[in-house]
Enzyme design. Structure first.
Site, PDB file in Angstrom:
ATOM      1  N   ARG A 232       0.842  -1.192   0.000  1.00  0.00           N
ATOM      2  CA  ARG A 232       0.000   0.000   0.000  1.00  0.00           C
ATOM      3  C   ARG A 232       0.881   1.248   0.000  1.00  0.00           C
ATOM      4  NH1 ARG A 232      -3.616  -2.740  -1.522  1.00  0.00           N
ATOM      5  NH2 ARG A 232      -5.565  -3.221  -0.448  1.00  0.00           N
ATOM      6  N   HIS A 280      -0.097  -0.809  -9.953  1.00  0.00           N
ATOM      7  CA  HIS A 280      -0.803  -1.708  -9.033  1.00  0.00           C
ATOM      8  C   HIS A 280      -1.150  -3.027  -9.732  1.00  0.00           C
ATOM      9  CE1 HIS A 280      -2.875  -1.475  -4.920  1.00  0.00           C
ATOM     10  NE2 HIS A 280      -2.822  -2.745  -5.271  1.00  0.00           N
TER      11      HIS A 280
END
Lengths: 317, 317
Positions: A232, A280
């Site tokens: 993250r 991502h």
């Protein structure tokens, strides 16, 4: 699969498009016993028993009067736990082999790319320079530290060890994996960081890990260390990392996750010569891979049993 | 090590500088029982019992009246076997774990880089494009074929299999490794090539493998296949490969070895967008890694025994 199968409970898929429609179509085919529908608040909301969610908007989940559980599709639950007025229902995660396989591939690729100085070789090719780079240690002489010893971290650790790297794991609680040194808790973080030639974050984002990689933490790394963040964006203090890259205390950063995604086009990471950006993509779940564990999870809820991977609201994962 | 140790036999090190001096210094420290000297034809040549060679010039080895054996330091013996009037003495190779460790790291890096489309992601970063690339198979869905099932090929095959790839080996003779499909001989080459999404050459260069990767062989590969050549430049027909890259039948080539090294600065490989060039750095021997097997090899020769890795002049490796 459990004997007593779901008999058409309704799952609303709350994912950004085109993924929502894609998952709805493929999960419907794979699991005909479950009634999947794309997120649409104009429909009959009281039929919905479950939400399969990535990053639901504030208030969306509160519109569901008969919600039994929230199921998060990625590895982290932070996008759900941060919601105000989160409904008081269980939250389940869906870790599955395909997810850790993909993550481990990403980690191995980027560890090896750093370890073998491939970006320098790419630059040399641009300049038509033929030159072997020295020194080139072998994996057996290279210390890798993984932050996070969960489903993903442990798998990546074993794969790195199998290639020959010296691997350590750091996590909140003690973990135990043969041949892999384990550090745990805040007191041992500095010790773990101090030996990380390549540091990998596979940590969940929680109040405890928010900006864990601060100026102070980065300064504990040995000079020239590289960082891979595949969990993250919030784990990293971006300003601190950019400063460490500019002073060359950190030699390279590979980033797959960011505080704001997509990464804004004016962000300095994009053009930094020692930063690699991926969108991502380290470990994206597929409907085929998610289907079996989703079915099992829903079946357990329907049978009033507890599924294997419940999120703890206290721990944050 | 054998009981009866070398008592100061003289080994001349015939390597390009600065490596010759570097190996001479470090091997002398590691193995004080052996008398190492750098190649120098002005010295007393009749004292020299062995030559540790990379690429000796025509005639050099013929200047040594008391040569007992030639020892090649790299994986291949082609640079010695191609010499005219090669002295009629045994030729030994020095395969050792460090060499295959380094080669396997190189292979894993470049297989994963191709598999995970990292060069496309690099281009996207240059353009500040945030886009996940689909489809992205997992390693378990990807077929890799390694040409060459020797000391290096077998090790790389196991490492790729451990990550999850579907791995096949092709070699002159049949090989057998658990969980790895084996092809052998000329008749099965086409069959092996036809399933290679990523083809790796770890073949020795012999009359049989010279330009093995010809127009015809490359056309057997599935459309979009990638090639990694980490053995010898002569295995590849360069013109054929460039044509296949230009028609996009071959999507990418990673080349560590070339017919002429250093690769001439006007060679089209340097600027080809789908070619990655590394300067024969995949697996470079170090004096530390070579010392034990060199000692053992010399000890066997001194004791009139046969060392483990003798080169067959017929087979060419």
């Amino acid at each position: 699969l459990p004997d007593s199968a779901p008999k058409h409970p309704v799952i609303a898929i709350h994912m950004p498009e085109p993924w929502g429609a894609f998952f709805c179509e493929h999960l419907s085919k794979k699991l005909p016993d479950i009634n999947f529908r794309s997120w649409d608040t104009s429909g009959c909301l009281d039929e919905i028993s479950y939400v399969l969610a990535v990053q639901p908007a504030e208030g969306d989940l509160n519109k569901l009067p008969n919600l039994k559980a929230i199921i998060v599709i990625g590895a982290g639950a932070d996008h759900v736990l941060c919601l105000k007025n989160l409904p008081d229902v269980p939250i389940a995660r869906l870790p599955q082999p395909d997810m850790r396989q993909r993550m481990t591939e990403y980690i191995l690729l980027h560890v090896l790319r750093i370890h073998r100085q491939q970006q320098q070789y790419d630059k040399q090719q641009d300049e038509k320079t033929w030159k072997m780079l020295f020194p080139q240690p072998t994996a057996t002489e290279r210390n890798i530290v993984i932050l996070g010893a969960g489903y993903l971290g442990r798998h990546a650790a074993v794969a790195l060890k199998n290639i020959g790297f010296q691997v350590s794991l750091w996590s909140r609680r003690s973990s135990d994996l043969e041949g892999i040194k384990s550090f745990h808790g805040g007191k041992q973080l500095q010790q773990a960081l101090s030996k990380a030639e390549i540091l990998i974050s596979l940590l969940p984002l929680t109040p405890q890990t928010d900006k864990l990689l601060s100026t102070e933490a980065l300064s504990c790394l040995p000079k020239g260390a590289a960082i891979i963040n595949a969990s993250r964006g919030g784990i990293v203090d971006d300003d601190a990392l950019l400063r460490s890259l500019d002073t060359e205390h950190i030699s390279a950063a590979v980033l797959d996750a960011f505080t704001i995604e997509p990464l804004p086009s004016d962000h300095p990471y994009w053009e930094h010569p020692n930063v690699t950006i991926t969108p991502h993509c380290a470990s994206a779940a597929t409907p085929e891979a998610v289907a079996p564990i989703l079915y099992e999870t829903v079946a357990k809820f329907e049978n009033n049993q507890s599924p294997d991977f419940l999120v703890s609201r206290t721990a944050g994962y």
